[in-house]
Design a protein around this motif. Structure first.
Motif, PDB file in Angstrom:
ATOM      1  N   MET A 299       5.438  13.957   0.926  1.00  0.00           N
ATOM      2  CA  MET A 299       6.387  12.999  -0.212  1.00  0.00           C
ATOM      3  C   MET A 299       5.049  12.021  -0.584  1.00  0.00           C
ATOM      4  N   THR A 300       4.589  12.202  -1.621  1.00  0.00           N
ATOM      5  CA  THR A 300       3.197  11.257  -2.475  1.00  0.00           C
ATOM      6  C   THR A 300       4.138  11.058  -3.103  1.00  0.00           C
ATOM      7  N   LEU A 301       3.751   9.664  -3.383  1.00  0.00           N
ATOM      8  CA  LEU A 301       4.322   8.407  -4.502  1.00  0.00           C
ATOM      9  C   LEU A 301       3.205   7.932  -5.186  1.00  0.00           C
ATOM     10  N   ASN A 302       3.415   8.322  -6.561  1.00  0.00           N
ATOM     11  CA  ASN A 302       2.297   7.431  -7.754  1.00  0.00           C
ATOM     12  C   ASN A 302       2.587   5.890  -8.019  1.00  0.00           C
ATOM     13  N   CYS A 303       1.042   5.258  -7.503  1.00  0.00           N
ATOM     14  CA  CYS A 303       0.931   4.324  -7.257  1.00  0.00           C
ATOM     15  C   CYS A 303       0.125   3.331  -8.699  1.00  0.00           C
ATOM     16  N   ILE A 304       0.708   2.090  -8.646  1.00  0.00           N
ATOM     17  CA  ILE A 304      -0.194   1.223  -9.965  1.00  0.00           C
ATOM     18  C   ILE A 304      -0.249   0.506  -8.655  1.00  0.00           C
ATOM     19  N   ALA A 305      -2.077  -0.690  -9.266  1.00  0.00           N
ATOM     20  CA  ALA A 305      -2.430  -1.729  -8.819  1.00  0.00           C
ATOM     21  C   ALA A 305      -2.874  -3.157 -10.141  1.00  0.00           C
ATOM     22  N   VAL A 306      -2.031  -3.985  -9.747  1.00  0.00           N
ATOM     23  CA  VAL A 306      -1.670  -4.696 -10.838  1.00  0.00           C
ATOM     24  C   VAL A 306      -2.208  -6.037 -10.227  1.00  0.00           C
ATOM     25  N   ASP A 307      -3.465  -6.520 -10.279  1.00  0.00           N
ATOM     26  CA  ASP A 307      -4.057  -8.415 -10.163  1.00  0.00           C
ATOM     27  C   ASP A 307      -5.330  -8.356 -11.039  1.00  0.00           C
ATOM     28  N   ASP A 308      -5.606  -9.815 -10.845  1.00  0.00           N
ATOM     29  CA  ASP A 308      -6.416 -10.129 -12.608  1.00  0.00           C
ATOM     30  C   ASP A 308      -7.570 -10.438 -11.203  1.00  0.00           C
ATOM     31  N   GLU A 309      -8.119 -10.651 -10.176  1.00  0.00           N
ATOM     32  CA  GLU A 309      -8.857 -10.567  -9.611  1.00  0.00           C
ATOM     33  C   GLU A 309      -9.719  -9.154  -8.809  1.00  0.00           C
ATOM     34  N   PRO A 310     -10.723  -9.065  -9.754  1.00  0.00           N
ATOM     35  CA  PRO A 310     -11.504  -7.941  -9.608  1.00  0.00           C
ATOM     36  C   PRO A 310     -11.561  -7.627  -8.297  1.00  0.00           C
ATOM     37  N   LEU A 311     -12.004  -8.436  -7.436  1.00  0.00           N
ATOM     38  CA  LEU A 311     -12.233  -7.857  -5.690  1.00  0.00           C
ATOM     39  C   LEU A 311     -11.353  -7.994  -5.576  1.00  0.00           C
ATOM     40  N   ALA A 312      -9.860  -8.521  -5.681  1.00  0.00           N
ATOM     41  CA  ALA A 312      -8.235  -7.977  -5.126  1.00  0.00           C
ATOM     42  C   ALA A 312      -7.736  -6.602  -5.256  1.00  0.00           C
ATOM     43  N   LEU A 313      -8.674  -6.465  -6.588  1.00  0.00           N
ATOM     44  CA  LEU A 313      -8.115  -5.439  -6.741  1.00  0.00           C
ATOM     45  C   LEU A 313      -9.022  -3.859  -7.050  1.00  0.00           C
ATOM     46  N   GLY A 314     -10.506  -4.358  -6.161  1.00  0.00           N
ATOM     47  CA  GLY A 314     -11.002  -2.394  -6.386  1.00  0.00           C
ATOM     48  C   GLY A 314     -10.714  -3.148  -4.956  1.00  0.00           C
ATOM     49  N   LEU A 315      -9.753  -3.733  -3.457  1.00  0.00           N
ATOM     50  CA  LEU A 315     -10.079  -3.631  -2.097  1.00  0.00           C
ATOM     51  C   LEU A 315      -8.787  -3.093  -2.484  1.00  0.00           C
ATOM     52  N   ILE A 316      -7.736  -3.325  -3.263  1.00  0.00           N
ATOM     53  CA  ILE A 316      -5.846  -2.417  -3.449  1.00  0.00           C
ATOM     54  C   ILE A 316      -6.255  -0.944  -3.533  1.00  0.00           C
ATOM     55  N   CYS A 317      -6.701  -1.111  -5.183  1.00  0.00           N
ATOM     56  CA  CYS A 317      -7.366   0.748  -5.021  1.00  0.00           C
ATOM     57  C   CYS A 317      -7.775   1.329  -3.758  1.00  0.00           C
ATOM     58  N   SER A 318      -8.635   0.631  -3.221  1.00  0.00           N
ATOM     59  CA  SER A 318      -9.981   1.154  -2.293  1.00  0.00           C
ATOM     60  C   SER A 318      -8.627   1.359  -1.233  1.00  0.00           C
ATOM     61  N   PHE A 319      -8.096   0.877  -0.606  1.00  0.00           N
ATOM     62  CA  PHE A 319      -6.069   1.283   0.252  1.00  0.00           C
ATOM     63  C   PHE A 319      -5.588   2.115  -0.059  1.00  0.00           C
ATOM     64  N   ILE A 320      -5.110   1.819  -1.644  1.00  0.00           N
ATOM     65  CA  ILE A 320      -4.553   3.120  -1.326  1.00  0.00           C
ATOM     66  C   ILE A 320      -5.129   4.540  -1.813  1.00  0.00           C
ATOM     67  N   GLU A 321      -6.765   4.532  -1.939  1.00  0.00           N
ATOM     68  CA  GLU A 321      -7.055   6.030  -2.455  1.00  0.00           C
ATOM     69  C   GLU A 321      -7.409   6.408  -1.285  1.00  0.00           C
ATOM     70  N   GLN A 322      -7.648   5.982   0.361  1.00  0.00           N
ATOM     71  CA  GLN A 322      -7.429   6.493   1.821  1.00  0.00           C
ATOM     72  C   GLN A 322      -6.341   6.789   2.687  1.00  0.00           C
ATOM     73  N   THR A 323      -4.756   6.327   2.101  1.00  0.00           N
ATOM     74  CA  THR A 323      -3.426   6.784   2.365  1.00  0.00           C
ATOM     75  C   THR A 323      -3.203   7.394   1.570  1.00  0.00           C
ATOM     76  N   PRO A 324      -3.408   8.783   2.282  1.00  0.00           N
ATOM     77  CA  PRO A 324      -2.769  10.591   2.157  1.00  0.00           C
ATOM     78  C   PRO A 324      -1.318  10.270   1.386  1.00  0.00           C
ATOM     79  N   PHE A 325      -0.514   9.504   1.255  1.00  0.00           N
ATOM     80  CA  PHE A 325       0.980   9.950   0.840  1.00  0.00           C
ATOM     81  C   PHE A 325       0.618   8.602  -0.678  1.00  0.00           C
ATOM     82  N   LEU A 326      -0.167   8.737  -0.519  1.00  0.00           N
ATOM     83  CA  LEU A 326       0.190   7.052  -1.865  1.00  0.00           C
ATOM     84  C   LEU A 326      -1.043   7.963  -2.984  1.00  0.00           C
ATOM     85  N   LYS A 327      -0.840   8.335  -4.273  1.00  0.00           N
ATOM     86  CA  LYS A 327      -1.733   8.751  -5.316  1.00  0.00           C
ATOM     87  C   LYS A 327      -2.028   7.315  -5.881  1.00  0.00           C
ATOM     88  N   LEU A 328      -3.427   6.653  -6.495  1.00  0.00           N
ATOM     89  CA  LEU A 328      -3.773   5.350  -7.254  1.00  0.00           C
ATOM     90  C   LEU A 328      -3.468   6.621  -8.480  1.00  0.00           C
TER      91      LEU A 328
END
Length: 241
Positions: A1-30
């Motif tokens: 099962m793959t989950l379609n995700c979005i990330a929402v954060d007004d801090e660029p560094l925090a947003l970049g981190l969460i996006c990188s975590f999503i992209e390296q998780t096999p069952f998540l799709k950014l």
């Protein structure tokens, strides 16, 4: 099962981190990343999203406010939320908008993955429920950020306390406390087995020991029958008398 995700954060560094975590998780799709809640809302209207990693403190529209607007689309469930925040005082607000979990900044990938796995387990549970719509052996209730399976046959009665419900079970001294309204819980339970007899009580019909004009006795507990529910109780009794 793959989950379609979005990330929402007004801090660029925090947003970049969460996006990188999503992209390296096999069952998540950014499916997108956004620096404001308003921009995220536009994407939610246009696309089918399963999971939102959502910062709480943002200008214009906070994460809590955005979560309150979420609705299910035809054929799909409401997007679920995992909050990301630098503050640890949002637990109650998270409960009220039915958040799956929240990550306290700074967090590492292990903490992120634990929350993501919780979202996957929830999605798999929903899918299995959709494949077996007539299954009436148990329901899942959210108890302290966990989805707890409760056997329907073990429920004796349920007491509503504003936004919470106390589920009294057979052979359990302490009831379960779940953040769910009595109305929502009533919709989850099979009507042939349960009846609402008061604005604050739902009872298991097979657990009734005695009935008077104004009360129902279950074990050692007497529960008042509300005036607006007396006709339904009379109809129930007419089937057996």
């Amino acid at each position: 099962m793959t989950l379609n995700c979005i990330a929402v954060d007004d801090e660029p560094l925090a947003l970049g981190l969460i996006c990188s975590f999503i992209e390296q998780t096999p069952f998540l799709k950014l499916a997108g990343s956004f620096s404001s809640g308003i921009k995220a809302l536009e994407a939610l209207h246009e696309h089918s999203i399963d999971l939102i990693f959502l910062d709480i403190q943002m200008p214009d529209l906070t994460g809590i406010q955005l979560a309150r607007t979420l609705e299910s689309k035809p054929g799909s469930a409401k997007p679920r939320v995992i909050f990301t925040t630098a503050f640890n005082n949002y637990a109650i607000e998270g409960y009220k908008v039915d958040a799956l979990d929240y990550l306290l900044k700074p967090y590492d990938y292990e903490e992120f993955l634990k929350a993501a796995n919780k979202a996957r387990a929830y999605a798999e549970m929903l899918q299995s429920k959709q494949l077996a719509p007539d299954h009436e052996e148990y329901i899942f209730l959210k108890i302290e950020y966990q989805l707890v399976r409760v056997a329907i046959k073990d429920i004796v009665y349920i007491e509503g306390l504003k936004d919470y419900a106390k589920i009294h079970l057979i052979n359990e001294v302490k009831p379960l406390l779940s953040l769910i309204t009595l109305k929502s819980l009533e919709e989850k339970l099979p009507p042939r087995l349960f009846m609402r007899i008061h604005r604050s009580f739902i009872i298991a019909l097979e657990k009734i020991d005695a009935i008077t004009k104004n009360t129902v006795q279950i074990g050692g507990t007497n529960i008042t029958i509300g005036d607006q529910y007396k006709d339904a109780m009379k109809q129930f009794l007419s089937n057996w008398l």
